[in-house]
Design a protein around this motif. Structure first.
Motif, short mmCIF file in Angstrom:
data_model
loop_
_atom_site.label_atom_id
_atom_site.label_comp_id
_atom_site.label_asym_id
_atom_site.label_seq_id
_atom_site.Cartn_x
_atom_site.Cartn_y
_atom_site.Cartn_z
N LEU A 245 48.16 30.40 -10.35
CA LEU A 245 47.12 30.49 -9.33
C LEU A 245 46.32 29.20 -9.25
O LEU A 245 45.90 28.79 -8.16
CB LEU A 245 46.20 31.68 -9.64
CG LEU A 245 46.80 33.07 -9.44
CD1 LEU A 245 45.82 34.14 -9.89
CD2 LEU A 245 47.17 33.29 -7.97
N LEU A 246 46.09 28.56 -10.38
CA LEU A 246 45.41 27.26 -10.37
C LEU A 246 46.24 26.22 -9.64
O LEU A 246 45.69 25.36 -8.93
CB LEU A 246 45.12 26.81 -11.80
CG LEU A 246 44.03 27.58 -12.55
CD1 LEU A 246 43.93 27.09 -14.00
CD2 LEU A 246 42.68 27.43 -11.86
N GLN A 247 47.56 26.30 -9.79
CA GLN A 247 48.42 25.39 -9.05
C GLN A 247 48.31 25.64 -7.54
O GLN A 247 48.31 24.68 -6.75
CB GLN A 247 49.88 25.56 -9.49
CG GLN A 247 50.20 24.97 -10.85
CD GLN A 247 51.67 25.13 -11.18
OE1 GLN A 247 52.29 26.14 -10.85
NE2 GLN A 247 52.23 24.14 -11.85
N VAL A 248 48.22 26.91 -7.16
CA VAL A 248 48.07 27.24 -5.74
C VAL A 248 46.82 26.58 -5.18
O VAL A 248 46.83 25.98 -4.10
CB VAL A 248 48.02 28.77 -5.54
CG1 VAL A 248 47.68 29.11 -4.09
CG2 VAL A 248 49.34 29.41 -5.93
N TYR A 249 45.72 26.68 -5.92
CA TYR A 249 44.45 26.07 -5.48
C TYR A 249 44.57 24.55 -5.44
O TYR A 249 44.16 23.91 -4.46
CB TYR A 249 43.33 26.49 -6.42
CG TYR A 249 42.01 25.78 -6.15
CD1 TYR A 249 41.16 26.22 -5.14
CD2 TYR A 249 41.64 24.66 -6.90
CE1 TYR A 249 39.97 25.57 -4.88
CE2 TYR A 249 40.45 24.00 -6.64
CZ TYR A 249 39.62 24.46 -5.64
OH TYR A 249 38.45 23.81 -5.37
N SER A 252 47.01 23.28 -2.64
CA SER A 252 46.56 23.58 -1.29
C SER A 252 45.37 22.73 -0.88
O SER A 252 45.22 22.35 0.28
CB SER A 252 46.22 25.06 -1.16
OG SER A 252 45.15 25.41 -2.03
N HIS A 253 44.50 22.41 -1.85
CA HIS A 253 43.32 21.59 -1.55
C HIS A 253 43.60 20.10 -1.73
O HIS A 253 42.93 19.26 -1.11
CB HIS A 253 42.16 22.00 -2.45
CG HIS A 253 41.53 23.31 -2.07
ND1 HIS A 253 42.13 24.52 -2.33
CD2 HIS A 253 40.36 23.59 -1.43
CE1 HIS A 253 41.35 25.49 -1.88
NE2 HIS A 253 40.28 24.96 -1.32
N TYR A 254 44.56 19.77 -2.57
CA TYR A 254 44.93 18.37 -2.79
C TYR A 254 46.44 18.22 -2.65
O TYR A 254 47.14 18.04 -3.64
CB TYR A 254 44.48 17.90 -4.17
CG TYR A 254 43.01 18.13 -4.44
CD1 TYR A 254 42.05 17.25 -3.97
CD2 TYR A 254 42.58 19.26 -5.16
CE1 TYR A 254 40.69 17.47 -4.21
CE2 TYR A 254 41.23 19.48 -5.40
CZ TYR A 254 40.30 18.58 -4.92
OH TYR A 254 38.96 18.80 -5.15
N PRO A 255 46.95 18.38 -1.42
CA PRO A 255 48.41 18.33 -1.21
C PRO A 255 48.99 17.00 -1.65
O PRO A 255 48.39 15.94 -1.45
CB PRO A 255 48.55 18.53 0.31
CG PRO A 255 47.24 18.15 0.88
CD PRO A 255 46.21 18.51 -0.15
N GLN A 256 50.17 17.06 -2.25
CA GLN A 256 50.85 15.88 -2.72
C GLN A 256 52.24 15.83 -2.12
O GLN A 256 52.80 16.86 -1.74
CB GLN A 256 50.94 15.88 -4.26
CG GLN A 256 49.58 15.99 -4.92
CD GLN A 256 49.70 16.04 -6.43
OE1 GLN A 256 50.47 15.30 -7.02
NE2 GLN A 256 48.92 16.91 -7.06
N LYS A 257 52.79 14.66 -2.06
CA LYS A 257 54.11 14.50 -1.49
C LYS A 257 55.14 15.16 -2.38
O LYS A 257 55.24 14.84 -3.57
CB LYS A 257 54.44 13.01 -1.34
CG LYS A 257 55.78 12.75 -0.67
CD LYS A 257 56.04 11.25 -0.54
CE LYS A 257 57.39 10.99 0.10
NZ LYS A 257 57.68 9.55 0.24
N PRO A 258 55.93 16.11 -1.83
CA PRO A 258 56.92 16.78 -2.66
C PRO A 258 58.04 15.84 -3.06
O PRO A 258 58.39 14.94 -2.31
CB PRO A 258 57.45 17.90 -1.74
CG PRO A 258 57.20 17.41 -0.35
CD PRO A 258 55.94 16.59 -0.44
N VAL A 259 58.54 16.07 -4.27
CA VAL A 259 59.65 15.26 -4.74
C VAL A 259 60.94 16.01 -4.52
O VAL A 259 60.97 17.21 -4.36
CB VAL A 259 59.49 14.94 -6.26
CG1 VAL A 259 58.26 14.10 -6.47
CG2 VAL A 259 59.43 16.22 -7.08
N SER A 260 62.04 15.26 -4.52
CA SER A 260 63.35 15.88 -4.30
C SER A 260 63.72 16.72 -5.49
O SER A 260 63.37 16.40 -6.63
CB SER A 260 64.41 14.80 -4.06
OG SER A 260 64.48 13.93 -5.17
#
Length: 271
Positions: A245-249, A252-260
């Motif tokens: 749940l902490l990861q969700v927060y 969502s509030h600090y989006p980062q570029k997804p890695v492959s």
């Protein structure tokens, strides 16, 4: 009014509360999977749910049932395992049908493009489902393959348990493995979220239901003096849920570029 005058009311109420808690314990664990099951049937898309959830929960609950033969714990916990096994088999059946249906469409296109020599060379290698390649373990094309695997695991572990049932060390270890396996259910999801720097494709509603269910389950273990393995691993499971749940927060509030990531991530709770 005499102190004992309310006993006729309190006793039935306590019994109702006890039955309610037992019922919640038996069926509460499967509730989060009901909306997931309905979504898969409606969309005919199983990519949002990993069948490794079923694998982990099947192993955990089979071991828990075997543990019961060595140390009789509360009946609701035993019935919870039986209901969960049935639920996971139903989820497996649906996911397999949907996935195979989608893959058959891909194969038809591949076959159609394999007329010429060049196209056949360029075509990706076809997956073999009926071998023992660990890369494709638990990715079979027939539901019966999963059933055979589960029955084989049950037979082997059941026979070993029968031989060592008189050993208290083995029985206690078996109980620990059962609940520890279930407690580790969220670790691959936690790692995958970290790897992708995103929680996209994961049902937040399901995680919230997992967290509330695991919290209730842990409190139930403690209040009913269940074997200590249950309480310790229940607390661990709650901590893992909170971390997700902490990861969700965070993402969502600090989006980062997804890695492959690879086509077969080591994911448990969602793909």
């Amino acid at each position: 009014m005499e102190p004992g005058g309310l006993e006729w009311l309190l006793v039935p109420m306590q019994q109702l509360v006890s039955w309610g808690a037992a019922g919640a314990m038996v069926f509460g664990g499967v509730v989060p999977y009901i909306p997931q099951y309905r979504d898969i049937r409606r969309t005919q898309n199983a990519e949002g749910f990993s069948t490794y959830v079923c694998l982990v929960l099947l192993v955990a609950n089979i071991l828990r049932i075997l543990f019961w033969f060595g140390r009789h714990f509360e009946s609701p916990l035993l019935w919870q395992s039986i209901i969960m096994i049935i639920t996971m088999l139903l989820m497996l059946k649906l996911c397999t049908e949907v996935r195979v249906s989608n893959e058959l469409n891909v194969k038809r296109r591949s076959f159609a493009a394999a007329d010429s020599k060049d196209e056949e060379i360029k075509a990706p290698p076809k997956r073999s489902y009926l071998d023992f390649d660990l890369n494709y373990f638990w990715h079979w094309s027939k539901f019966t393959d999963y059933v055979q695997c589960v029955l084989t695991f049950t037979g082997v572990t059941g026979y070993i348990t029968y031989l060592w049932l008189d050993s208290s060390l083995f029985v206690e270890t078996l109980g620990f493995l059962a609940v520890f396996t279930e407690a580790m259910l969220g670790i691959p999801q936690l790692y995958r979220n970290y790897q992708n720097r995103s929680t996209e494709g994961m049902s937040i509603k399901m995680v919230l239901m997992w967290t509330s269910g695991d919290t209730f389950k842990t409190v139930y273990f403690i209040l009913n003096q269940a074997p200590f393995q249950f309480s310790i691993c229940g607390l661990l499971q709650v901590f893992v849920d909170i971390a997700i749940l902490l990861q969700v927060y965070l993402y969502s509030h600090y989006p980062q570029k997804p890695v492959s990531h690879t086509a077969h991530p080591a994911s448990t709770k969602a793909l």
